[in-house]
Design an enzyme around this catalytic site. Structure first.
Site, PDB file in Angstrom:
ATOM      1  N   CYS A  19       0.834  -1.202   0.000  1.00  0.00           N
ATOM      2  CA  CYS A  19       0.000   0.000   0.000  1.00  0.00           C
ATOM      3  C   CYS A  19       0.872   1.255   0.000  1.00  0.00           C
ATOM      4  CB  CYS A  19      -0.911  -0.023   1.227  1.00  0.00           C
ATOM      5  SG  CYS A  19      -1.909   1.460   1.362  1.00  0.00           S
ATOM      6  N   CYS A  75      -0.395   4.160   2.100  1.00  0.00           N
ATOM      7  CA  CYS A  75      -0.243   3.991   3.560  1.00  0.00           C
ATOM      8  C   CYS A  75       1.216   4.193   3.967  1.00  0.00           C
ATOM      9  CB  CYS A  75      -0.635   2.587   4.021  1.00  0.00           C
ATOM     10  SG  CYS A  75      -2.101   1.914   3.285  1.00  0.00           S
ATOM     11  N   ASP A  76       2.146   3.634   3.208  1.00  0.00           N
ATOM     12  CA  ASP A  76       3.544   3.549   3.667  1.00  0.00           C
ATOM     13  C   ASP A  76       4.528   4.403   2.883  1.00  0.00           C
ATOM     14  OD1 ASP A  76       2.647   1.636   5.482  1.00  0.00           O
ATOM     15  OD2 ASP A  76       2.919   0.003   4.045  1.00  0.00           O
TER      16      ASP A  76
END
Ligand code: NAP
Length: 301
Positions: free
Chosen positions: A131, A134-135
């Protein structure tokens, strides 16, 4: 006896719950992870009709509040199996609980596909991610790679190119599946480098990811690319194995359903990315939820 059990609280499941509750029936959602499904990981949604721009998280939160505000209940349990008992269905969960319902909607979505390489699981969270939204921020100023040739890979690479020094896009073919306009934009980025006709064959590093070995599938040439982050975006796969006793499933694991989202078992419906369909989008998942929710209520009547 619950009216409708909905397995999965992603956009399809939550939309189904809204329609069930607004039909005067009771909806109970069983969710193995957290509500919202994959859309939570989408930074910005710009193709949902009627909403110009919204973050995936805000969209999921709004759906959740709408469904629970109407009376839908979410139980955070993984549904393992459904038994058709004629007059009603029983859903069994991994925690050992069971729930009886008049109708069931399977809306389990799909999960990220893995490369199935050594060290992939070990280094997840230690340089490997599924992701980018997200990261990605953890890799600011670093060299990273994105694997895949679909819309997710293209969007991930575009997003990462804003933060990272260098973004390698590794794809097993020359042609991309993803949106042409986004691909052209990606090609225009100076810090993006394409490694085509290539597969990742080895994940390198001691305690965390330090690089990957890729092999050109036309020339058999191998090379090591040193990177701090690897974003694997090679599509999704469903997990419907537990439901084969009540629903037909195709070779890829997707549930086979009619236009009105009936499975082969009366009273068991399906919705969203877990079923066979041509277009897997937020709008089509929500549309499925509406159809399955209404059809489940009609079945009960
Ligand atoms: P996808 O479209 O299924 O693409 C997966 C990519 O990964 C393909 O390029 C495929 O290569 C490659 N791949 C699959 N298995 C692989 C393996 N074992 N090793 C190496 N490469 C592998 O998946 P997605 O990009 O996640 O998109 C899923 C759906 O969501 C699509 O319908 C997409 O359009 C949609 N989506 C839409 C948006 C948007 O509209 N903004 C954003 C993201 C996703 P091949 O091409 O060679 O098969």
């Amino acid at each position: 006896m619950i009216d409708v059990i909905i397995i999965g609280a992603g956009p399809a499941g939550l939309a189904a719950a809204i329609y069930v509750e607004r039909s005067g029936k009771q909806a109970v959602l069983l969710e193995a992870g957290s509500f919202g499904g994959q859309i939570v990981n989408t930074l910005e949604i710009e193709n949902y009709p009627g909403i110009k721009k919204i973050s995936g998280f805000d969209f999921a939160m709004s759906l959740y509040e709408q469904a629970t505000g109407l009376g839908a209940e979410i139980k955070y349990e993984k549904a393992d199996k459904i038994e058709d008992k004629g007059e009603y269905k029983t859903v069994y969960t991994a925690s050992g609980a069971s729930y009886d319902a008049q109708a069931v909607i399977i809306a389990t979505g799909a999960k990220n596909r893995h490369l199935l390489l050594d060290k992939e699981e070990e280094f997840t969270g230690k340089g490997i991610s599924y992701c980018a939204t997200c990261d990605g921020a953890f890799f600011k100023g670093m060299d990273v790679a994105v694997n895949g040739g679909g819309n997710t890979a293209i969007e991930d690479a575009l997003f990462l190119s804003n933060y990272c020094s260098k973004v390698y896009v590794i794809h097993r073919r020359e042609e991309f599946r993803g949106d042409k306009a986004s691909l052209e934009l990606l090609k225009s980025k100076e810090n993006v480098s394409f490694v085509l006709n290539s597969n990742i064959i080895e994940i390198l590093g001691e305690d965390r990811l330090s690089g990957i070995r890729v092999k050109n599938n036309k020339t058999d040439e191998e090379k090591v690319i040193e990177i701090s982050g690897l974003f694997i975006a090679i599509g999704q796969e469903p997990d419907n194995k537990g439901f084969i006793n009540v629903a037909d499933i195709n070779e890829a694991g997707y549930i086979i359903a009619t236009e009105d989202l009936k499975t082969r078992t009366p009273g068991i419906f399906t919705a969203g990315d877990c079923r066979i369909k041509e277009v897997r989008q937020l709008a089509t998942a929500v549309s499925d939820g509406a159809v399955a929710g209404l059809k489940a209520c009609q079945f009960i009547k």
